[in-house]
Design a protein around this motif. Structure first.
Motif, short mmCIF file in Angstrom:
data_model
loop_
_atom_site.label_atom_id
_atom_site.label_comp_id
_atom_site.label_asym_id
_atom_site.label_seq_id
_atom_site.Cartn_x
_atom_site.Cartn_y
_atom_site.Cartn_z
N ILE A 86 32.88 22.63 26.54
CA ILE A 86 32.93 23.83 27.39
C ILE A 86 34.05 24.76 26.92
CG2 ILE A 86 33.45 24.65 29.73
CD1 ILE A 86 32.05 22.11 30.75
N GLY A 87 35.22 24.20 26.63
CA GLY A 87 36.33 25.02 26.13
C GLY A 87 36.02 25.67 24.80
N GLY A 88 35.35 24.94 23.93
CA GLY A 88 34.97 25.50 22.63
C GLY A 88 33.98 26.65 22.79
N ALA A 89 33.02 26.49 23.70
CA ALA A 89 32.04 27.56 23.93
C ALA A 89 32.71 28.80 24.51
CB ALA A 89 30.94 27.06 24.87
N ILE A 90 33.62 28.59 25.46
CA ILE A 90 34.33 29.73 26.05
C ILE A 90 35.19 30.42 25.01
CG2 ILE A 90 36.13 30.35 27.71
CD1 ILE A 90 34.90 28.24 29.58
N ALA A 91 35.87 29.64 24.17
CA ALA A 91 36.70 30.22 23.12
C ALA A 91 35.86 31.00 22.12
CB ALA A 91 37.49 29.12 22.41
N LEU A 92 34.69 30.48 21.79
CA LEU A 92 33.81 31.17 20.85
C LEU A 92 33.36 32.51 21.42
CD1 LEU A 92 32.17 30.99 18.18
CD2 LEU A 92 30.32 30.05 19.56
N VAL A 93 32.92 32.50 22.67
CA VAL A 93 32.47 33.75 23.29
C VAL A 93 33.66 34.70 23.47
CG1 VAL A 93 31.52 34.73 25.41
CG2 VAL A 93 30.49 32.72 24.40
N GLY A 94 34.79 34.15 23.93
CA GLY A 94 35.97 34.99 24.17
C GLY A 94 36.49 35.65 22.92
N THR A 95 36.57 34.91 21.85
CA THR A 95 37.07 35.51 20.61
C THR A 95 36.09 36.53 20.06
OG1 THR A 95 36.20 33.63 19.36
CG2 THR A 95 38.53 33.59 19.94
N GLY A 96 34.81 36.27 20.25
CA GLY A 96 33.83 37.26 19.81
C GLY A 96 33.94 38.56 20.58
N VAL A 97 34.10 38.44 21.90
CA VAL A 97 34.22 39.65 22.74
C VAL A 97 35.53 40.35 22.45
CG1 VAL A 97 34.50 40.43 25.12
CG2 VAL A 97 32.70 38.81 24.56
N LEU A 98 36.64 39.60 22.38
CA LEU A 98 37.92 40.24 22.11
C LEU A 98 37.96 40.84 20.71
CD1 LEU A 98 40.54 37.84 23.69
CD2 LEU A 98 39.93 40.14 24.42
N GLY A 99 37.33 40.17 19.77
CA GLY A 99 37.30 40.70 18.41
C GLY A 99 36.50 41.99 18.33
N ALA A 100 35.44 42.07 19.11
CA ALA A 100 34.60 43.28 19.07
C ALA A 100 35.21 44.42 19.86
CB ALA A 100 33.21 42.95 19.61
N LEU A 101 35.72 44.12 21.06
CA LEU A 101 36.19 45.19 21.94
C LEU A 101 37.70 45.40 21.89
CD1 LEU A 101 34.11 44.30 25.11
CD2 LEU A 101 33.57 45.98 23.36
N GLY A 102 38.42 44.33 21.63
CA GLY A 102 39.85 44.40 21.84
C GLY A 102 40.70 44.86 20.70
N THR A 103 40.14 45.08 19.53
CA THR A 103 41.00 45.44 18.39
C THR A 103 41.68 46.78 18.61
OG1 THR A 103 39.06 46.29 17.27
CG2 THR A 103 39.76 44.05 16.72
N GLY A 104 40.98 47.76 19.12
CA GLY A 104 41.59 49.07 19.36
C GLY A 104 42.47 49.08 20.60
N ILE A 105 42.08 48.31 21.61
CA ILE A 105 42.81 48.30 22.88
C ILE A 105 44.09 47.49 22.76
CG2 ILE A 105 42.64 47.60 25.30
CD1 ILE A 105 39.65 47.99 25.10
#
Length: 170
Positions: A86-105
């Motif tokens: 569960i932690g691995g799945a959340i980390a995978l989704v979280g890093t994908g979202v942060l990588g896509a949206l969070g680089t500029g922010i």
């Protein structure tokens, strides 16, 4: 002279090539060990629901204890594996979202070095003041309430006196 009725090698257990009481080619000791192994394995797997139980109380208790310990360890391993998945799945989704949206922010949202210095200085001032001026923070209205309570004064009369003092001031 040797007895002609004795087995060829001088011991009572027939060897693999001879014909014993259990059929040709099967020694009695191996059959007993195999039967014990089957009984013990069934008892280990099924517990009291097994068709046959070991004859020795010590063997049964050892197998029961081992069964409980093994079940506990397997449950713990599955539980840890579940949390890790569960932690691995959340980390995978979280890093994908942060990588896509969070680089500029991230440049605006992350605290800067100046903000870290400011927070440290503020914390030092609060800590110093709390330690060196305790009467300023720990006294005041709270200590007055504590004194009134220790004196045994009536809270209703104190409230009435406080409201009268406010009315006179107005």
């Amino acid at each position: 002279m040797a007895d002609s009725s004795a087995p060829p090698h001088g011991h009572g257990v027939p060897h693999a090539g001879g014909s014993g009481a259990h059929g040709p080619g099967v020694p009695a000791a191996k059959e007993t060990r195999l039967a014990n192994l089957k009984t013990n394995t069934a008892y280990l797997a099924l517990g009291n629901k097994a068709a046959s139980k070991p004859g020795s109380v010590a063997t049964r208790s050892v197998l029961t204890t081992f069964r409980y310990v093994l079940r506990y360890m397997l449950r713990r391993m599955f539980r840890v594996a579940k949390y890790a998945a569960i932690g691995g799945a959340i980390a995978l989704v979280g890093t994908g979202v942060l990588g896509a949206l969070g680089t500029g922010i991230a440049w605006f949202a992350a605290p800067s070095m100046g903000m870290g210095i400011g927070m440290g200085i503020t914390w030092a001032i609060i800590k110093f003041t709390w330690r060196h001026r305790p009467e300023r923070f720990r006294g005041g209205w709270w200590s007055e309430m504590a004194e009134r309570a220790f004196e045994g004064r009536d809270p209703a009369k104190d409230e009435q006196a406080d409201s009268e003092a406010v009315e006179k001031a107005v």
